[in-house]
Design a protein around this motif. Sequence first.
Motif, PDB file in Angstrom:
ATOM      1  N   ASP A 185       1.021  -1.140   0.018  1.00 48.86           N
ATOM      2  CA  ASP A 185       0.013  -0.001   0.044  1.00 48.86           C
ATOM      3  C   ASP A 185       0.956   1.174  -0.044  1.00 48.86           C
ATOM      4  N   VAL A 188       1.460   3.307   2.995  1.00 48.66           N
ATOM      5  CA  VAL A 188       2.503   2.651   4.018  1.00 48.66           C
ATOM      6  C   VAL A 188       3.694   3.639   3.975  1.00 48.66           C
ATOM      7  N   SER A 192       5.259   6.224   6.526  1.00 48.63           N
ATOM      8  CA  SER A 192       6.787   6.455   7.191  1.00 48.63           C
ATOM      9  C   SER A 192       7.370   7.715   7.115  1.00 48.63           C
ATOM     10  N   THR A 202      13.147   5.161   5.437  1.00 54.99           N
ATOM     11  CA  THR A 202      12.223   4.310   4.865  1.00 54.99           C
ATOM     12  C   THR A 202      12.462   3.066   4.121  1.00 54.99           C
ATOM     13  N   ARG A 205      13.973   0.533   6.641  1.00 53.83           N
ATOM     14  CA  ARG A 205      13.043   0.221   7.650  1.00 53.83           C
ATOM     15  C   ARG A 205      11.564  -0.267   7.294  1.00 53.83           C
ATOM     16  N   ILE A 206      11.337  -0.019   5.828  1.00 49.61           N
ATOM     17  CA  ILE A 206       9.760  -0.539   5.443  1.00 49.61           C
ATOM     18  C   ILE A 206      10.150  -1.124   4.012  1.00 49.61           C
ATOM     19  N   PRO A 209      12.473  -4.565   4.305  1.00 48.19           N
ATOM     20  CA  PRO A 209      11.936  -5.639   4.902  1.00 48.19           C
ATOM     21  C   PRO A 209      10.391  -6.282   3.994  1.00 48.19           C
ATOM     22  N   LEU A 210       9.740  -5.337   3.308  1.00 49.84           N
ATOM     23  CA  LEU A 210       8.665  -5.855   2.588  1.00 49.84           C
ATOM     24  C   LEU A 210       9.068  -6.521   1.422  1.00 49.84           C
ATOM     25  N   PRO A 288       7.354 -12.453   8.510  1.00 53.40           N
ATOM     26  CA  PRO A 288       6.013 -13.028   8.815  1.00 53.40           C
ATOM     27  C   PRO A 288       5.218 -13.081   7.421  1.00 53.40           C
TER      28      PRO A 288
END
Lengths: 290, 378
Positions: A185, A188, A192, A202, A205-206, A209-210, A288
Motif C-alpha cells: 500500500d 505505508v 513512514s 524508509t 525500515r519499510i 523488509p517488505l 512474517p
Amino acid sequence: MNARLTTILLRSPVLVTMVLFMLAPMALAVVYSFMTNGAYGGVRMPFTALAYRQLLFQEDFDGNLVFSTGYLAILWRSVLLAALTVVASLAIGLPLAWYMACSSPAKRARLLLLITLPFWINTLIRTYCWVLILRDEGLLNGGLRYFGLAGGHFLYNDFAILLGMIYTYLPFMVLPIYAVLERVDGDVIEASHDLYADRWSTFRRIVWPLAMPGAIAGSLLVFAPALGSFLAPDLLGGGRRLMIGSLIQLQFTSSRNWPFGAALASVVSVAILAVLFVVVRRSFNKVPAR
Amino acid sequence: MHAHTNKSASYRGHLTVNVASPDQTRQDQTRTGSQPAAGPQARDAVLLGIDHVGKRFGFGEGQITALDDARFEISDNEFFTLLGPSGCGKTTLLRIIAGFEHPTEGRVLLDGRDIGHEPPFKRPVNTMFQSYALFPHLNVRKNIAYGLEMLRWKPADIKRRVDEVLELVQMPAFADRRTTQMSGGQQQRIALARALAPRPRVLLLDEPLSALDLKLRKAMQSELKRLQRETSLTFVMVTHDQEEALALSDRIAVMNKGKVLQVGTPEEIYARPKTCFVADFIGEANLIPAGLVGLADGHTISIRTEHISVRSRPATTRRSVEAIVTALTFLGADTLIEARCAGDVPIKARVRGAVSGLAVGDRADFAWDHSSEWLLSE
Ligand SMILES: Nc1ncnc2c1ncn2[C@@H]1O[C@H](COP(=O)(O)OP(=O)(O)O)[C@@H](O)[C@H]1O
Ligand SMILES: [Mg+2]
C-alpha cells in the motif's frame, strides 16, 4: 467418491508434472553418475563410483591416486560467479522494481513489457549480441573512439562474463521483487515519511523488509541457473575460464564422459538444493506471512 | 496540560524551528486577519495558518485546480473540520498540511513559520490515514514506536509512551499482536495511537469514520472527541458528513469545488450560512427566491425545514407562501412535507408527529417566523 480420493485426483496433475519434469531427470542423472562410461558416449553397466573419484583425485604417472583440487576450483569459481551475479542483480533489480512499483499503472505496464521483452529472443542470440558490442571492433569501442576516447579490450574476461550473466538473469530478480512491492500500500510509505523517517530510513525500515520475500525468491531464481550457465562464460569469457556449466556440457559432447558429467550435475544440484533448504528455512522463520 | 508542555519541548529538541522576526509575524497576522474572527476560539493562539493556498495538478488544458486561494487559521487545541462533498479538495488540503503535496501558491504557516515546502518527515504533524497504513511487517508496539525511534527517543521513554497511548486508545492488551490479524476498528485505534505517540502539533484525520459501520461510527465519534480533549492536541479532520462535522468540531471550514466558502463554529454555519451551497449542504434548508415573499428580487432566503409550519389557512402575521403538497413522508418522530410553490420552487417542512387532514395535491400555507429566515449574501 470419497474425499481422500478426490484430494488425490485433484493433486495428481501437479504430482505427475513434478515427477515427470523435475524428479525423473534428476534421478536419471544420479543413476548415470554411478554407471560406467560408454566408448562412444552414453553409459553402460556395471555400477561404479569412478566418476566421483575422478572429481576429487587424479592418477599420477605411476598410477597412484593423488587428491586434486582442479575440478573443485572450477566449482568454487562458478559458485562465486553465481553469487556475484545474485548480488549485482539484486543491487540493480531492487531499485528498478521499486521504481516500477511506484510508477503509474500505464508506465508500469510498459516497463513490465520492457523487462520481459528479452525472453522473446533466444538466449544464444542475445548473448552473442554482447560479443558484437564488446569485441575490439565492436559498438562500444567504436562509440568510444567516435568521442575521441581510448578504447580497450572488453571481451574475454571475467567482467564480460559477469555482465552477460547479469544481463541474462536480471529479469528473474526484478519480477518477483516487483510482484511483492506492487502489493504494498502506497500509504505505508507516506506513513513512514509522516513519522519522521527520511527516504533512506524508509527504505531500510519499510521497503527492504517488505521486499525481502521477493528478494529471496529472486536470488534463488538467479542463483540456480547462473550456477549451471555456460553460454555467457563460453561466448563472453572465450572459454578460457572454465565454469562448471561448460564443464558439464563438455562431458556430454566432446569429452564423451556421461557418468562424469552426470556426477558433476548431481553435485551442483545437491549444492543448489542445500542453499534452497537453508534459505527457505531461515526466511520462513524471519519474514512474517502477510 | 503536562503532556502539552512536554510536546513543545521535545520538538524544539529534534526539529529546527526558525522563529519568524516580529515584523514578519505582524505582517502575517494582518494578511490573514481579514477573515472574520471566529467565536470562542479567537482568544487562543493561532497555530496553523493557511495563507492563500492554491494547488493545481497538471499543466495547460488538462490542469485541475484542486484548491483555490484557501485561507483560514486554526488555533491551538482546536478540533477543526474540513467539510465538503467528494472531490472538493479536502484531502488535497490535508495532504498539503502533512507535506505530501506542496502548494502551487500561498504559504502554510506553523507557529508563524512557512513549512509549505518542507518534506513531511520534518514537520511536527502526524496523519491518521484513511487506509490506516499500518506497517504489515511490524507488530502493534513496533508500529507505534516507529515515529519515536525516528525522533531518537530513548528506549525507556519509547516503551513508556507506547504503553501510554495504547491505554489512551483503550487497547493495552494488544501491544504484541500482529496488526494484520486485527479488525478494521482495532487497526484504526492503532493507527490513531501511532499518530498520537510523537505528540504532534497537529493531528490530521482523513475521513476517519467513513469506513466504519453506523454503530462503531457513533462510538468512535465520542472517542475522537474524548481523545482530543484529553491530549489537548489540535485535530484537523476531513469529512463529507455534515452531521459528523457538526457533532465533533469546534470550527468547520465548508468547501466546494476547491474553494473555502465559510469558516465558523457549527452554530454559525448552521444558523447563518453565507451561501446557498452552505445552507443546502448543512442540514436541510429551503432556498426561496426573496421575490416570492415580497422582498427584493435577486436574493435568496434560507429557512430550515423544522422552522416551517403548515396550515390550511393563511396566517397574516408571519411570512408565508402557498404551495401544493407533492409528498408526505412519515419519519417516525417527524413528518416531512414536500411541496411546490409559485414558479415551481420546491419547499420542504419537517413537522413533529404525524399529520392529519393533509393529502398530496392539497393546497396549503407554508409559514415561518421572520426571525428564523436568513438572507443569503451570495
Ligand atoms: N495527484 C493528483 N493528480 C491530479 N488530480 C488530483 C490529484 N489529487 C487530487 N486531484 C484532483 O483534485 C480534486 C480534489 O481532490 P481531493 O482533494 O481528493 O477531494 P476530496 O478529498 O474532497 O474528495 C479532484 O478533482 C481530484 O481529481
Ligand atoms: Mg478525500
